[in-house]
Scaffold this motif. Structure first.
Motif, PDB file in Angstrom:
ATOM      1  N   PRO A  53       0.806  -1.230   0.000  1.00 11.66           N
ATOM      2  CA  PRO A  53       0.000   0.000   0.000  1.00 11.66           C
ATOM      3  C   PRO A  53       0.837   1.277   0.000  1.00 11.66           C
ATOM      4  CG  PRO A  53      -0.911  -1.603   1.533  1.00 11.66           C
ATOM      5  CD  PRO A  53       0.411  -2.152   1.074  1.00 11.66           C
ATOM      6  N   LEU A  54       1.967   1.297   0.719  1.00 11.40           N
ATOM      7  CA  LEU A  54       2.827   2.491   0.709  1.00 11.40           C
ATOM      8  C   LEU A  54       3.381   2.750  -0.685  1.00 11.40           C
ATOM      9  CD1 LEU A  54       4.820   2.078   4.045  1.00 11.40           C
ATOM     10  CD2 LEU A  54       3.112   3.830   3.524  1.00 11.40           C
ATOM     11  N   SER A  55       3.686   1.677  -1.418  1.00 10.70           N
ATOM     12  CA  SER A  55       4.193   1.827  -2.779  1.00 10.70           C
ATOM     13  C   SER A  55       3.139   2.426  -3.701  1.00 10.70           C
ATOM     14  CB  SER A  55       4.652   0.463  -3.305  1.00 10.70           C
ATOM     15  OG  SER A  55       5.159   0.572  -4.611  1.00 10.70           O
ATOM     16  N   ASP A  56       1.875   2.068  -3.499  1.00 11.85           N
ATOM     17  CA  ASP A  56       0.804   2.651  -4.303  1.00 11.85           C
ATOM     18  C   ASP A  56       0.533   4.098  -3.907  1.00 11.85           C
ATOM     19  OD1 ASP A  56       0.200   0.558  -6.049  1.00 11.85           O
ATOM     20  OD2 ASP A  56      -1.113  -0.423  -4.605  1.00 11.85           O
ATOM     21  N   ARG A  57       0.685   4.396  -2.646  1.00 14.52           N
ATOM     22  CA  ARG A  57       0.374   5.749  -2.172  1.00 14.52           C
ATOM     23  C   ARG A  57       1.486   6.747  -2.471  1.00 14.52           C
ATOM     24  NH1 ARG A  57      -3.372   7.949   1.134  1.00 14.52           N
ATOM     25  NH2 ARG A  57      -2.821   9.814   2.327  1.00 14.52           N
ATOM     26  N   TYR A  58       2.731   6.347  -2.217  1.00 21.14           N
ATOM     27  CA  TYR A  58       3.846   7.281  -2.311  1.00 21.14           C
ATOM     28  C   TYR A  58       4.798   7.005  -3.466  1.00 21.14           C
ATOM     29  CZ  TYR A  58       2.307   8.573   2.369  1.00 21.14           C
ATOM     30  OH  TYR A  58       1.562   8.993   3.441  1.00 21.14           O
ATOM     31  N   GLY A  59       4.593   5.913  -4.178  1.00 16.36           N
ATOM     32  CA  GLY A  59       5.440   5.614  -5.326  1.00 16.36           C
ATOM     33  C   GLY A  59       6.327   4.417  -5.096  1.00 16.36           C
ATOM     34  N   ARG A  60       6.716   3.783  -6.225  1.00 20.03           N
ATOM     35  CA  ARG A  60       7.582   2.599  -6.141  1.00 20.03           C
ATOM     36  C   ARG A  60       8.948   2.987  -5.580  1.00 20.03           C
ATOM     37  NH1 ARG A  60       2.542   1.396  -7.026  1.00 20.03           N
ATOM     38  NH2 ARG A  60       1.939   0.911  -9.184  1.00 20.03           N
ATOM     39  N   TRP A 178       2.749   4.834 -12.607  1.00 23.44           N
ATOM     40  CA  TRP A 178       2.350   5.411 -11.322  1.00 23.44           C
ATOM     41  C   TRP A 178       2.287   6.937 -11.403  1.00 23.44           C
ATOM     42  CZ3 TRP A 178       4.322   8.784  -7.698  1.00 23.44           C
ATOM     43  CH2 TRP A 178       3.651   8.823  -6.476  1.00 23.44           C
ATOM     44  N   THR A 179       3.266   7.562 -12.058  1.00 26.26           N
ATOM     45  CA  THR A 179       3.253   9.020 -12.151  1.00 26.26           C
ATOM     46  C   THR A 179       2.071   9.513 -12.982  1.00 26.26           C
ATOM     47  OG1 THR A 179       4.796   8.943 -14.022  1.00 26.26           O
ATOM     48  CG2 THR A 179       5.735   9.275 -11.840  1.00 26.26           C
ATOM     49  N   ASP A 180       1.650   8.762 -14.018  1.00 27.58           N
ATOM     50  CA  ASP A 180       0.488   9.145 -14.820  1.00 27.58           C
ATOM     51  C   ASP A 180      -0.781   9.174 -13.969  1.00 27.58           C
ATOM     52  OD1 ASP A 180       1.902   9.549 -17.129  1.00 27.58           O
ATOM     53  OD2 ASP A 180       1.419   7.599 -18.016  1.00 27.58           O
ATOM     54  N   GLN A 181      -0.972   8.126 -13.167  1.00 30.21           N
ATOM     55  CA  GLN A 181      -2.202   8.095 -12.365  1.00 30.21           C
ATOM     56  C   GLN A 181      -2.128   9.128 -11.225  1.00 30.21           C
ATOM     57  OE1 GLN A 181      -2.933   6.703  -9.097  1.00 30.21           O
ATOM     58  NE2 GLN A 181      -0.766   6.392  -8.582  1.00 30.21           N
ATOM     59  N   ARG A 182      -0.925   9.409 -10.708  1.00 35.14           N
ATOM     60  CA  ARG A 182      -0.787  10.461  -9.695  1.00 35.14           C
ATOM     61  C   ARG A 182      -1.102  11.833 -10.295  1.00 35.14           C
ATOM     62  NH1 ARG A 182       5.105  12.213  -8.562  1.00 35.14           N
ATOM     63  NH2 ARG A 182       4.635  12.924 -10.687  1.00 35.14           N
ATOM     64  N   ASP A 183      -0.585  12.076 -11.507  1.00 31.79           N
ATOM     65  CA  ASP A 183      -0.831  13.360 -12.153  1.00 31.79           C
ATOM     66  C   ASP A 183      -2.310  13.547 -12.461  1.00 31.79           C
ATOM     67  OD1 ASP A 183       1.865  13.799 -12.008  1.00 31.79           O
ATOM     68  OD2 ASP A 183       2.276  13.294 -14.104  1.00 31.79           O
ATOM     69  N   ALA A 184      -2.978  12.459 -12.857  1.00 36.41           N
ATOM     70  CA  ALA A 184      -4.411  12.553 -13.128  1.00 36.41           C
ATOM     71  C   ALA A 184      -5.176  12.900 -11.860  1.00 36.41           C
ATOM     72  CB  ALA A 184      -4.914  11.217 -13.698  1.00 36.41           C
ATOM     73  N   ARG A 185      -4.784  12.273 -10.748  1.00 37.73           N
ATOM     74  CA  ARG A 185      -5.449  12.557  -9.473  1.00 37.73           C
ATOM     75  C   ARG A 185      -5.179  13.997  -9.034  1.00 37.73           C
ATOM     76  NH1 ARG A 185      -3.289   8.642  -6.919  1.00 37.73           N
ATOM     77  NH2 ARG A 185      -1.653   9.801  -5.825  1.00 37.73           N
ATOM     78  N   THR A 186      -3.933  14.461  -9.208  1.00 37.97           N
ATOM     79  CA  THR A 186      -3.577  15.822  -8.825  1.00 37.97           C
ATOM     80  C   THR A 186      -4.336  16.855  -9.654  1.00 37.97           C
ATOM     81  OG1 THR A 186      -1.355  15.079  -8.203  1.00 37.97           O
ATOM     82  CG2 THR A 186      -1.659  17.437  -8.571  1.00 37.97           C
ATOM     83  N   ALA A 187      -4.545  16.537 -10.943  1.00 38.14           N
ATOM     84  CA  ALA A 187      -5.250  17.461 -11.836  1.00 38.14           C
ATOM     85  C   ALA A 187      -6.760  17.426 -11.641  1.00 38.14           C
ATOM     86  CB  ALA A 187      -4.910  17.123 -13.291  1.00 38.14           C
ATOM     87  N   GLY A 188      -7.243  16.559 -10.768  1.00 35.32           N
ATOM     88  CA  GLY A 188      -8.674  16.471 -10.512  1.00 35.32           C
ATOM     89  C   GLY A 188      -9.438  15.701 -11.563  1.00 35.32           C
ATOM     90  N   ILE A 189      -8.733  14.909 -12.378  1.00 35.58           N
ATOM     91  CA  ILE A 189      -9.404  14.101 -13.401  1.00 35.58           C
ATOM     92  C   ILE A 189     -10.025  12.882 -12.733  1.00 35.58           C
ATOM     93  CG2 ILE A 189      -9.082  12.746 -15.505  1.00 35.58           C
ATOM     94  CD1 ILE A 189      -6.692  14.549 -16.142  1.00 35.58           C
TER      95      ILE A 189
END
Length: 415
Positions: A53-60, A178-189
């Motif tokens: 879970p930490l890897s999914d939350r904060y990155g590999r 992982w960075t793609d899905q983080r960026d999508a979440r950050t952008a509010g997508i």
């Protein structure tokens, strides 16, 4: 290298446990307890349920920054242990670090791999996992005359390897998926998936995949876990009393695993039916244990077992598990799924590890072997019946097919 270090630490424990027992005077139940809380079982289980879970939350890469620091502390404590509590602490810390690192590494490799060669790339982790015991048992055979001091040197070699790997890892880029899905979440997508354990257990398709993968890896892993750490005791019960001969048999096992991994899994799993390849590997493993149980005792039988079981480990359940776990879950909880599965499998290994030395002494090789055969048969049937159709597909394609999601995080970020 997470896999080399994991397997190497298990073998360091396996080859040293008899020497520790003679030096510190503990009984078989204590030996089982030490094995159960090591990188082979409960220690790794704790690390996996935290690290996934930490890897999914904060990155590999977040995991890569810290896990080997804990590992290095653990192997140093084990290398210089002078009593059972100190040894126990070293084994537990080593196990936690291993459990945290392996799900992140399998996830990272799969996410970076090209779709048509994913098995080949994931197989590099399996190959490193195979080299860990190969080198570990070879060192154990070489250093056997030094007894416990030789075992301490093997732990120190793991410290040196971990320090080098930790330094190299600092230059790794983060996983693009992982960075793609983080960026999508950050952008509010808005995306189709919630991350972590909550998202993992919120979908029925994930529950089915978890059960399937535990059927493959969990049942096989119980056998492999005992074979990895207690096989020298099995050889001793079968009449091979020389520590060097026991270690050399294990060198043969893991040499065959290296060969099976490269020529079997890495070269074929992207090119032929994965169901057929999985079944062939599983049948070979069952055949090895059948020989150990039913063939006349002797050198020929032990060599037959070593070759069959070794090749099977290279082609079989763990390699496919590493591949399928990366393919069957969406990016926001891919590592969490691996953490949950690794946790469950290592718990199962740990429960049997606690009793295995006593069981082997009381029931004998033949009866223990029958239990191993039954467990391997379950893994064979589960993998053969429910083999997923994922060969040659991108992770995004698999995700759309499984979840019906048109707004997968990686695609959303690109849009």
């Amino acid at each position: 290298m997470s896999n080399y270090i994991e397997a190497g630490s298990i073998i360091a424990i396996a080859t040293s446990l008899g020497f520790w027992q003679a030096e510190l005077g503990f009984d078989d139940l204590t030996a089982g307890l030490l094995a159960a809380f090591s990188a082979n079982a409960f220690g790794a289980a704790i690390g996996a349920i935290l690290g996934g879970p930490l890897s999914d939350r904060y990155g590999r890469k977040f995991i890569y920054t810290y896990d080997l620091v804990v590992f290095m502390v653990g192997v140093l404590i084990a290398a210089f242990a002078v009593n059972v509590p100190m040894l126990f602490l070293g084994f537990v810390l080593t196990g936690i670090a291993v459990g945290a690192g392996v799900p992140a590494s399998w996830t990272y490799i799969a996410e970076q791999a090209p779709s048509r060669d994913r098995a080949k790339h994931v197989g590099t982790a399996q190959l490193a996992w195979s080299f860990g015991p190969f080198v570990g048992f070879a060192l154990a055979a070489l250093l056997a005359p030094l007894e416990l001091f030789g075992s301490r040197l093997i732990f120190l070699h793991l410290f040196i390897v971990a320090a080098i790997v930790w330094w190299i890892r600092q230059g790794l880029p983060e996983s693009k998926a992982w960075t793609d899905q983080r960026d999508a979440r950050t952008a509010g997508i808005k995306t189709a998936h919630h991350g972590g354990l909550r998202g993992l257990f919120s979908k029925r398709v994930n529950i089915k995949a978890l059960l399937f993968l535990f059927g493959v890896y969990g049942f096989w892993g119980i056998v492999a876990g005992q074979a990895g750490i207690f096989m020298p005791r099995v050889y001793a019960a079968a009449g091979v009393e020389s520590v060097v001969e026991q270690d050399l048999l294990q060198v043969l096992v893991w040499g065959c695993t290296v060969i099976g991994t490269y020529f079997g899994f890495m070269l074929l799993a992207d090119r032929m039916s994965r169901r057929v390849l999985y079944v062939l590997g599983a049948l070979l493993g069952i055949g090895g244990w059948l020989a150990l149980v039913f063939a006349p005792p002797g050198t020929g039988t032990l060599i037959t077992f070593a070759v069959a079981w070794g090749i099977s480990c290279g082609v079989g359940a763990q390699a496919f598990y590493g591949l399928w776990t990366s393919e069957l879950f969406a990016t926001p909880y891919r590592a969490s799924a691996q953490g949950v599965l690794f946790f469950a499998a290592r718990l199962a290994i740990g429960f049997l590890s606690y009793f295995f030395p006593v069981l082997l002494t009381s029931a004998g090789v033949a009866n223990v072997g029958l239990i191993m055969i039954a467990l391997l048969t379950v893994a064979l049937l589960v993998g053969a019946i429910w083999t997923p159709n994922t060969r040659g597909k991108s992770l995004e394609e698999i995700e759309r097919e499984r979840y019906g999601a048109s707004d997968a995080p990686a695609e959303a970020a690109r849009r």
